[in-house]
Write an enzyme that holds these catalytic residues in place. Structure first.
Site, PDB file in Angstrom:
ATOM      1  N   ASP A 198      16.997 105.288  76.310  1.00 43.96           N
ATOM      2  CA  ASP A 198      16.959 106.451  75.422  1.00 43.96           C
ATOM      3  C   ASP A 198      15.532 106.820  75.026  1.00 43.96           C
ATOM      4  OD1 ASP A 198      16.610 104.994  72.437  1.00 43.96           O
ATOM      5  OD2 ASP A 198      17.658 103.791  73.919  1.00 43.96           O
ATOM      6  N   TYR A 258      11.031  98.248  78.161  1.00 45.23           N
ATOM      7  CA  TYR A 258      10.708  98.920  76.899  1.00 45.23           C
ATOM      8  C   TYR A 258       9.343  98.489  76.346  1.00 45.23           C
ATOM      9  CZ  TYR A 258      10.754 100.008  71.930  1.00 45.23           C
ATOM     10  OH  TYR A 258      10.402 100.441  70.682  1.00 45.23           O
ATOM     11  N   LYS A 280      25.709 102.110  75.592  1.00 46.68           N
ATOM     12  CA  LYS A 280      25.212 102.422  74.255  1.00 46.68           C
ATOM     13  C   LYS A 280      24.618 103.825  74.244  1.00 46.68           C
ATOM     14  CE  LYS A 280      22.333 101.197  70.434  1.00 46.68           C
ATOM     15  NZ  LYS A 280      21.112 100.569  69.968  1.00 46.68           N
TER      16      LYS A 280
END
Length: 516
Positions: free
Chosen positions: A297, A262, A369
């Site tokens: 995501d 990330y 998640k």
């Protein structure tokens, strides 16, 4: 649960390719350290405090060693030497080195083994702090009934930690199972962790050890008052990834957003620095029993969610491989994905369900998640609320584990208390009314959901094979994930990476690895 047919040989091949990718990076990790990692070691030995300008002692200590070119020897070597030579504590040793001008000459003096011996008691205390915090959290949590899945996760982000504490408690009373105090904008780019409580922050609140303690206290109070446990999470990423993991571990956090890539992709933090730091942070997390949440995501906010859905699955395999090398159990790997397909695309709901079901089946032990829609949110709060309801429906149908609830005001302002209440009310309704919907469904053989799931898995395997051949360093360089390109030696923080010396000393890591 309605299942899609899986080609288990392809799943196994994906895991094998991800393992090879992670092994290549692990060889680099095992030969390097970073200033962030070394600051974490110092903090683990009890080095605390800051000077009048706010520079943490851990930073001043490691910065002096780094400027002298000795980071590769390990901060533990210098702390151990000072203790061997008479310092009364690691704190005093750190102050002598950082402010007192203690010699950094690595020639002569005590041996590495003598320094290790001088640190033995402090090393045991450091590991005991993690273990004691874990046991305290588990004892407290065991007093409450287990929450039904999906866990309802909401964020607070006022900038003032004391206001955040009040809002966190309000969220539990409204039905939240997890609360995250979202981090102040760009904190991940700071190469230090502020000291003490903070009452100002743009777009969120600073992640500090004292702030963690304040929210833990509020969450525990809310748990007692409502009879249901409120889990606490924060963000372990950026240039201080491993320091924040340490703070979270000793302050009894339940979850941490912690992703292998990330920071590289979305904060332009150097990839060598990130890979080393994520490994050490995850070693701490593994010992503490914290559940990580990965950030796949985010790929779908920068790339098309239909065309690039397979990159999410490929990254999940890679994150899993990295996490296993850091000692995490499958039950600690909260792999992330999101409901981000254009809502006006025909049959987009079926595509979302296919992806969610595929991930749920492949990672059957993992606390998946599930992230809400954001990319296509507008000021139309009524449509936004319906969009979030469809997300909730997909989540309960496919048995997701953790749902960050969408807010209908997402595109307008930072959600208010009432916005959060309505999101929790909507989720409670959908989760209740459709609790066993997925158990009653069988997908049409050869239908849209089955075909889409097969396509995503096939493309993920192709991508993983390609990344294995190129190496992840070059794959990221060509934009394989999130359509974002980064250079191996580019980005923020590369100057803080150092090759380990042959005499590198890090008893904390040795204990966390358990003789790996």
């Amino acid at each position: 649960m309605a299942k899609v047919p899986l080609d288990h040989a392809t799943v196994d091949a994906c895991r094998a390719a991800a393992a090879a990718i992670a092994d290549d990076v692990q060889r680099f990790i095992d030969r390097h350290t970073t200033v962030g990692l070394e600051r974490t070691v110092a903090r683990a030995y009890g080095v605390t405090g800051a000077d009048p300008e706010g520079t943490p002692l851990a930073n001043a200590l490691v910065d002096r060693i780094h400027k002298a070119g000795h980071t590769g020897r390990g901060v533990a070597y210098f702390l151990g030497r000072a203790l061997y030579e008479g310092a009364s504590s690691a704190q005093e040793a750190a102050e002598q080195i950082a402010y007192g001008g203690a010699s950094l000459d690595v020639e002569g003096g005590p041996t590495t083994n003598e320094c290790r011996g001088a640190l033995e008691l402090e090393t045991q205390k450091a590991i005991a702090r993690i273990d004691e915090a874990r046991h305290a959290r588990e004892r407290f949590k065991s007093r409450f009934p287990e929450a039904e899945l999906p866990l309802k996760y909401v964020i607070v982000a006022t900038g003032n930690i004391y206001d955040d504490a009040v809002q966190a408690k309000a969220a539990r009373f409204a039905g939240a199972d997890i609360v995250a105090v979202i981090r102040a904008t760009a904190q991940s780019l700071l190469d230090y962790v502020p000291e003490g409580p903070t009452t100002e922050g743009y777009g969120g609140t600073y992640a500090t050890q004292e702030n963690f303690r304040i929210i833990r206290k509020a969450a525990d109070e809310a748990s007692e008052e409502t009879g249901k446990y409120l889990a606490q999470t924060n963000y372990s990423s950026g240039l201080c990834m491993s320091e924040i993991a340490w703070m979270a571990a000793v302050e009894r956090l339940d979850m941490l957003l912690n992703d292998a890539m990330y920071g590289i992709l979305f904060r332009d933090i150097n990839m060598e620095r990130t890979f080393v730091d994520q490994y050490f942070s995850r070693r701490i997390v593994a010992r503490s029993g914290i559940v990580i949440n990965t950030g796949e995501d985010n790929y779908l906010t920068t790339a098309d969610a239909v065309e690039k859905a397979h990159t999410v699955l490929a990254s999940q395999f890679i994150n899993e491989a990295f996490a296993r090398r850091a000692g995490l159990s499958d039950e600690q790997m909260g792999l992330g994905h999101a409901f981000e397909i254009d809502p006006w695309l025909e049959d987009s709901f079926l595509f979302e369900v296919a992806q969610a079901q595929l991930i749920r089946q492949i990672f059957d032990k993992h606390p998946i998640k599930w992230m809400p829609p954001t990319k296509f949110k507008t000021g139309d709060v009524f449509h936004s609320h319906v969009h979030d309801a469809m997300f909730n429906l997909a989540g309960i149908m496919t048995h997701q584990s953790i749902e960050l609830l969408g807010m209908f005001s997402e595109a307008i302002h930072t959600p208010l208390l009432m916005d959060r209440f309505l999101a929790l009310k909507s989720a409670k309704y959908v989760f209740g009314t459709a609790r066993h919907l997925g158990d009653e469904i069988q997908w049409k053989p050869g239908g849209i959901v089955e075909r889409r799931a097969k396509e995503v898995l096939h493309l993920a395997h192709e991508l993983l094979v390609q990344v294995k051949g190129d190496g992840i360093w070059d794959a990221i360089g060509r934009g394989a994930f999130g359509d974002v390109k980064r250079k191996r030696t580019g980005g923020k923080g590369h100057a803080g990476v150092a090759a380990r010396d042959p005499e590198y000393l890090n008893p904390i890591l040795d204990e966390l690895e358990g003789g790996r």
